[in-house]
Design a protein around this motif. Sequence first.
Motif, short mmCIF file in Angstrom:
data_model
loop_
_atom_site.label_atom_id
_atom_site.label_comp_id
_atom_site.label_asym_id
_atom_site.label_seq_id
_atom_site.Cartn_x
_atom_site.Cartn_y
_atom_site.Cartn_z
N GLY A 10 0.84 -1.19 0.00
CA GLY A 10 0.00 0.00 0.00
C GLY A 10 0.88 1.24 0.00
N HIS A 11 0.26 2.37 0.16
CA HIS A 11 1.00 3.63 0.03
C HIS A 11 1.93 3.92 1.21
N THR A 12 2.92 4.77 0.98
CA THR A 12 3.81 5.22 2.04
C THR A 12 3.01 6.02 3.07
N SER A 13 3.58 6.18 4.27
CA SER A 13 2.85 6.81 5.38
C SER A 13 1.46 6.19 5.49
N PRO A 14 1.39 4.88 5.70
CA PRO A 14 0.11 4.18 5.62
C PRO A 14 -0.88 4.61 6.69
N ASP A 15 -2.14 4.69 6.29
CA ASP A 15 -3.21 5.03 7.22
C ASP A 15 -4.04 3.78 7.51
N GLY A 16 -5.17 3.97 8.16
CA GLY A 16 -6.00 2.83 8.54
C GLY A 16 -6.53 2.05 7.37
N ASP A 17 -6.78 2.71 6.24
CA ASP A 17 -7.32 1.99 5.08
C ASP A 17 -6.22 1.20 4.38
N ALA A 18 -5.03 1.78 4.23
CA ALA A 18 -3.92 1.05 3.61
C ALA A 18 -3.54 -0.18 4.44
N ILE A 19 -3.45 0.01 5.75
CA ILE A 19 -3.12 -1.10 6.64
C ILE A 19 -4.28 -2.10 6.71
N GLY A 20 -5.49 -1.58 6.92
CA GLY A 20 -6.64 -2.46 7.09
C GLY A 20 -6.93 -3.30 5.87
N SER A 21 -6.91 -2.67 4.69
CA SER A 21 -7.20 -3.42 3.47
C SER A 21 -6.09 -4.43 3.17
N GLY A 22 -4.84 -4.03 3.39
CA GLY A 22 -3.71 -4.93 3.12
C GLY A 22 -3.70 -6.13 4.03
N LEU A 23 -3.93 -5.89 5.31
CA LEU A 23 -3.93 -7.00 6.27
C LEU A 23 -5.12 -7.93 6.01
N ALA A 24 -6.27 -7.34 5.71
CA ALA A 24 -7.45 -8.16 5.40
C ALA A 24 -7.19 -9.04 4.17
N LEU A 25 -6.55 -8.46 3.14
CA LEU A 25 -6.28 -9.24 1.93
C LEU A 25 -5.28 -10.36 2.21
N LEU A 26 -4.27 -10.07 3.00
CA LEU A 26 -3.29 -11.10 3.36
C LEU A 26 -3.98 -12.28 4.06
N LEU A 27 -4.82 -11.98 5.03
CA LEU A 27 -5.52 -13.02 5.77
C LEU A 27 -6.49 -13.78 4.88
N ALA A 28 -7.19 -13.05 4.01
CA ALA A 28 -8.17 -13.69 3.13
C ALA A 28 -7.49 -14.60 2.11
N LEU A 29 -6.35 -14.16 1.57
CA LEU A 29 -5.65 -15.00 0.58
C LEU A 29 -5.00 -16.21 1.24
N ASN A 30 -4.65 -16.08 2.51
CA ASN A 30 -4.18 -17.27 3.24
C ASN A 30 -5.29 -18.30 3.35
N LYS A 31 -6.52 -17.84 3.60
CA LYS A 31 -7.66 -18.75 3.66
C LYS A 31 -7.93 -19.37 2.29
N LEU A 32 -7.83 -18.55 1.25
CA LEU A 32 -8.03 -19.05 -0.11
C LEU A 32 -6.97 -20.10 -0.44
N ASN A 33 -5.75 -19.86 -0.01
CA ASN A 33 -4.64 -20.78 -0.23
C ASN A 33 -4.96 -22.15 0.37
N GLU A 34 -5.48 -22.15 1.59
CA GLU A 34 -5.82 -23.41 2.26
C GLU A 34 -6.97 -24.13 1.55
N THR A 35 -7.94 -23.34 1.07
CA THR A 35 -9.07 -23.93 0.35
C THR A 35 -8.62 -24.59 -0.95
N LEU A 36 -7.77 -23.89 -1.70
CA LEU A 36 -7.27 -24.43 -2.97
C LEU A 36 -6.42 -25.68 -2.73
N LYS A 37 -5.67 -25.66 -1.64
CA LYS A 37 -4.83 -26.81 -1.31
C LYS A 37 -5.69 -28.05 -1.05
N LYS A 38 -6.77 -27.89 -0.28
CA LYS A 38 -7.66 -29.01 0.02
C LYS A 38 -8.35 -29.52 -1.24
#
Length: 337
Positions: free
Chosen positions: A22-50
């Motif tokens: 996300g952008h430099t000097s990150p705010d709540g949206d850059a951090i929140g969206s990025g962290l949410a996407l990381l967690l969501a893609l980890n879940k997707l990764n596990e689903t695809l693996k199964k």
Amino acid sequence: MNNKFSEILEVIKKSNRILITGHTSPDGDAIGSGLALLLALNKLNETLKKQTEGRGEIYLDKTLRFILEDKTPKNLKFLTHSILIEEFGNYDSKYEFDLMICLDSGNFDRIGRVGELKGENTKVINIDHHISNDRFGDYNYVGDISSTSEILFDFFKEAGIELDHGIAESLYTGIVNDTGNFKHSNTTKKVFKTASELLEYGVEPDEVIKNFFNTKSMEKLKLTGRVLSDFKFVDSHKLVYYYISEAELSELGAGKDDTGGLGELLLSYENASVSLFLREDKGHIKGSFRSKYDVDVNALAGLLGGGGHVKAAGFKTDKTSDEILDIIIKNMSLGGE
């Protein structure tokens, strides 16, 4: 023109080494969206693996990293999984990512030095909500809604990714950041509906507000006092502004994290229509605009190579504070003053 969510999802599924940023000097949206996407893609990764194991196929686990140029701001470290966010200066792996997902960034330069991790064959997905976005990705989704976090909420629903507390908490924080805790004009009925759905996953609004908005360091409070004591006001243009140098920040023991929200605070002055907070940063000046009424600060920020939204925008420039103010005051009519 936007790519469909389904197209973006297919690119993600076919990629094995994925960088989220996300952008430099990150705010709540850059951090929140990025962290949410990381967690969501980890879940997707596990689903695809199964799914592949169930068919007797060999599945190559995805490598997922969330890397930002700057440190996570102190008031966002309360997020349950914030420890997963990496700082560019501490990143030491040499392999090439095949996919880079840029969030909440109006142009590629906004991600700072993380852009150096883009290889010759790295595809770029650009997901953002700033109207000034220049569609720099190979795949783009730019929505004129409250936040990048709201876009990702819609994306997760369409992709069939089940939310959990960590994802919901991150998205809720991003939405709270960019709506000013539901008080800005970008707060729609859909925003409230999205927020209410996120609460179903155990998000506690009072905890988010306590940590994100209402917990401040001594340095932040001292800086706030300085700004409120010494701000300037151009009555003819209803412009309230403040410029802080790196030396002044150092004198107060404050850092750039402590400057967040000061533009909005300045805008609360009863006679102001527009606020401008300027901060010296490594030989440049970063500016943050806020507008109370009908002045289009996206247009004003564009004069200095920046952009954002009609009522909130920013820029980075090599010009001096005096030159910046001269340009802005001479062109206030461009923004609809």
